[in-house]
Design a protein around this motif. Structure first.
Motif, PDB file in Angstrom:
ATOM      1  N   ARG A  45       3.451   1.570  -6.575  1.00  0.00           N
ATOM      2  CA  ARG A  45       3.852   0.441  -7.945  1.00  0.00           C
ATOM      3  C   ARG A  45       3.343  -0.488  -8.117  1.00  0.00           C
ATOM      4  O   ARG A  45       2.801  -1.083  -7.292  1.00  0.00           O
ATOM      5  N   THR A  46       3.244  -1.500  -9.157  1.00  0.00           N
ATOM      6  CA  THR A  46       2.164  -2.229  -9.183  1.00  0.00           C
ATOM      7  C   THR A  46       3.343  -3.258  -8.539  1.00  0.00           C
ATOM      8  O   THR A  46       2.812  -3.787  -8.149  1.00  0.00           O
ATOM      9  N   THR A  47       4.269  -3.189  -9.260  1.00  0.00           N
ATOM     10  CA  THR A  47       5.418  -3.970  -8.822  1.00  0.00           C
ATOM     11  C   THR A  47       5.876  -3.588  -8.637  1.00  0.00           C
ATOM     12  O   THR A  47       6.570  -3.422  -6.687  1.00  0.00           O
TER      13      THR A  47
ATOM     14  N   ASN B 173      -4.889  15.512   0.716  1.00  0.00           N
ATOM     15  CA  ASN B 173      -4.234  14.388   0.235  1.00  0.00           C
ATOM     16  C   ASN B 173      -5.891  13.562  -0.695  1.00  0.00           C
ATOM     17  O   ASN B 173      -6.188  13.556  -0.595  1.00  0.00           O
ATOM     18  N   ALA B 174      -4.516  12.894  -1.184  1.00  0.00           N
ATOM     19  CA  ALA B 174      -5.243  11.322  -1.934  1.00  0.00           C
ATOM     20  C   ALA B 174      -4.672  10.239  -1.380  1.00  0.00           C
ATOM     21  O   ALA B 174      -3.455  10.009  -1.024  1.00  0.00           O
ATOM     22  N   ILE B 175      -5.696   9.319  -1.099  1.00  0.00           N
ATOM     23  CA  ILE B 175      -5.155   8.157  -0.694  1.00  0.00           C
ATOM     24  C   ILE B 175      -5.122   6.898  -2.192  1.00  0.00           C
ATOM     25  O   ILE B 175      -6.470   7.559  -2.810  1.00  0.00           O
ATOM     26  N   GLY B 176      -4.274   6.753  -2.976  1.00  0.00           N
ATOM     27  CA  GLY B 176      -4.505   6.063  -4.230  1.00  0.00           C
ATOM     28  C   GLY B 176      -5.550   4.711  -3.753  1.00  0.00           C
ATOM     29  O   GLY B 176      -5.530   3.834  -2.808  1.00  0.00           O
ATOM     30  N   ALA B 177      -5.271   4.268  -5.361  1.00  0.00           N
ATOM     31  CA  ALA B 177      -6.641   3.108  -5.707  1.00  0.00           C
ATOM     32  C   ALA B 177      -5.754   1.450  -5.602  1.00  0.00           C
ATOM     33  O   ALA B 177      -6.350   0.936  -4.692  1.00  0.00           O
ATOM     34  N   ARG B 178      -4.889   1.611  -4.583  1.00  0.00           N
ATOM     35  CA  ARG B 178      -3.724   0.227  -4.502  1.00  0.00           C
ATOM     36  C   ARG B 178      -3.668   0.341  -2.393  1.00  0.00           C
ATOM     37  O   ARG B 178      -3.622  -0.365  -1.915  1.00  0.00           O
ATOM     38  N   THR B 179      -4.277   1.602  -1.851  1.00  0.00           N
ATOM     39  CA  THR B 179      -4.191   1.518  -0.715  1.00  0.00           C
ATOM     40  C   THR B 179      -5.762   2.071   0.226  1.00  0.00           C
ATOM     41  O   THR B 179      -5.709   2.075   1.591  1.00  0.00           O
ATOM     42  N   THR B 180      -6.241   2.196  -0.937  1.00  0.00           N
ATOM     43  CA  THR B 180      -7.538   2.677  -0.421  1.00  0.00           C
ATOM     44  C   THR B 180      -8.350   1.732   0.624  1.00  0.00           C
ATOM     45  O   THR B 180      -9.283   1.787   1.994  1.00  0.00           O
ATOM     46  N   GLU B 181      -8.261   0.134   0.465  1.00  0.00           N
ATOM     47  CA  GLU B 181      -8.965  -0.358   1.238  1.00  0.00           C
ATOM     48  C   GLU B 181      -7.664  -0.999   2.213  1.00  0.00           C
ATOM     49  O   GLU B 181      -8.257  -1.214   3.157  1.00  0.00           O
ATOM     50  N   SER B 182      -6.644  -0.454   3.026  1.00  0.00           N
ATOM     51  CA  SER B 182      -6.036  -1.237   3.610  1.00  0.00           C
ATOM     52  C   SER B 182      -5.486  -0.015   4.779  1.00  0.00           C
ATOM     53  O   SER B 182      -6.697   1.413   5.157  1.00  0.00           O
TER      54      SER B 182
END
Ligand SMILES: O=C[C@H](O)[C@H](O)COP(=O)(O)O
Ligand SMILES: C=C(OP(=O)(O)O)C(=O)O
Length: 357
Positions: free
Chosen positions: A100-102, A161-170
């Protein structure tokens, strides 16, 4: 020993969960399901290796909240998959974990009854049973790998699998991906930045060592071999799409420069359709045209689709939920889905075999 004055000041409670092995004992992989997963992963790897000329399309609801509707959808998708299988390899989107964004509902595993009861133990069972049913049907499944603990419970049933836009940098997600058994698509960042996905590709192919859980649920130093089947997923961002031919060419150049695979998947939803689900068929049509005009890098698509169009908020009374409508991002309806996939297959039937020749 917990020191109540310094430890866990913001932890309200902890509850032990079933171990991955125990869940698998209760809900074991059947022979048919096993065959589906092995074939699903191999087909996608062959597409990425250009040994199979088809496009793979990860398609289905934004999130799963109703397993009956999900199976209804899966049955329809299976029939469509048979129809277009010479040109398009359809993979069911089975998303149980929502970033979630928030704040907001975090998916079926986290809160299967959508009432803040957070019955994760049930969520794991329901999720695994659905993946088994889908695999029994002969349909490969794709998911977003979000919580680094869940792969031990479910990944034996996942083909992509996808790694989402919010976690690709993690780093955590890159490490986890380096140990996943199937190909992994890294979304570009929510601001549209491709660098994070390119860096993720560089990271995922290397071995990593990190804290994970083993099949008995114990904390374990986990050493991975590295995953050679990473690719980027263009999903738009920062208020702009990035599926157009110029953005795709720029992405190819950036990937080439980094020395990683130039395989590209286009997510027709999210910022590529400005979150207007009805625009997804236009993106699909545009991609088909790019391929007709000679594009070599696009190997896959992602589409958010459900039985019915749009989305709905989770109602206070769950009896008011409308059947077959997403409770997260909006989706295209089944009839539109069929039309868009058929039209794409018709357009690309002759050209795709020649592309890899
Ligand atoms: O695909 C799903 C959503 O785009 C993602 O989970 C973010 O959702 P939110 O911005 O509604 O939290
Ligand atoms: C959350 C999703 O996408 P993104 O990470 O691109 O926002 C999704 O596909 O459900």
């Amino acid at each position: 020993m917990t020191d109540k004055q310094v430890d866990d000041l913001n932890i309200a409670s902890q509850e032990l969960l079933i171990t991955p092995n125990a869940l698998k004992e209760e809900l074991p992989l059947s022979e048919n399901a096993r065959k589906t997963v092995i074939e699903g992963r191999e087909t996608i790897r062959n597409i990425l290796d250009r040994k199979d000329h088809r496009l793979f399309v990860v398609i289905g609801p934004c999130s799963i909240h109703d397993t009956k509707a999900a199976m209804d959808y899966a049955q329809k998708l299976k029939a469509l998959a048979e129809e277009v299988k010479d040109t398009i390899y359809l993979v069911l989107r089975v998303y149980f974990e929502k970033p979630r964004t928030t704040t907001g509902w975090k998916g079926l595993i986290n809160d299967p009854y959508m009432n803040d009861s957070f019955k994760v133990q049930d969520g794991l069972h329901i999720a695994r049973q659905l993946l088994l049913d889908v695999a029994e049907l002969g349909l490969p499944a794709a998911t977003e790998a979000l919580d680094p603990t869940t792969p031990q419970y479910l990944q034996d049933l996942i083909s992509w699998n996808a790694i989402g836009a919010r976690t690709t940098e993690s780093q955590t997600h890159r490490e986890m991906s380096s140990g996943l058994s199937s190909p992994v698509g890294f979304k570009n960042g929510t601001d549209g930045s491709l660098d994070v996905a390119v860096n993720a590709m560089l990271s995922v192919q290397s071995p990593h060592r990190f804290l994970g859980i083993d099949p008995e649920g114990r904390v374990a130093l986990t050493t991975t071999k590295g995953n050679q089947y990473g690719h980027v997923v263009l999903r738009g961002g920062g208020g702009k799409p990035n599926y157009d031919s110029v953005s795709v060419a720029l992405a190819e150049k950036a990937l080439e420069k980094a020395g990683v695979s130039t395989n590209i998947m286009v997510d027709c939803s999210h910022a590529n359709s400005n979150k207007d689900p009805g625009l997804q068929p236009l993106v699909m049509e545009n991609i088909a045209n790019q391929i007709l005009e000679g594009n070599q890098s696009i190997v896959g698509l992602m589409v958010e689709s459900h039985l019915k169009f749009g989305n709905q908020k989770i109602p206070a009374n769950l009896d008011d939920l409308e059947y077959g409508v997403s409770i997260t991002d909006g989706c295209i309806a089944w009839d539109t889905t069929e039309q868009a996939i058929r039209s794409m297959a018709d357009k690309l039937r002759d050209v795709l075999p020649k592309r890899n020749a």
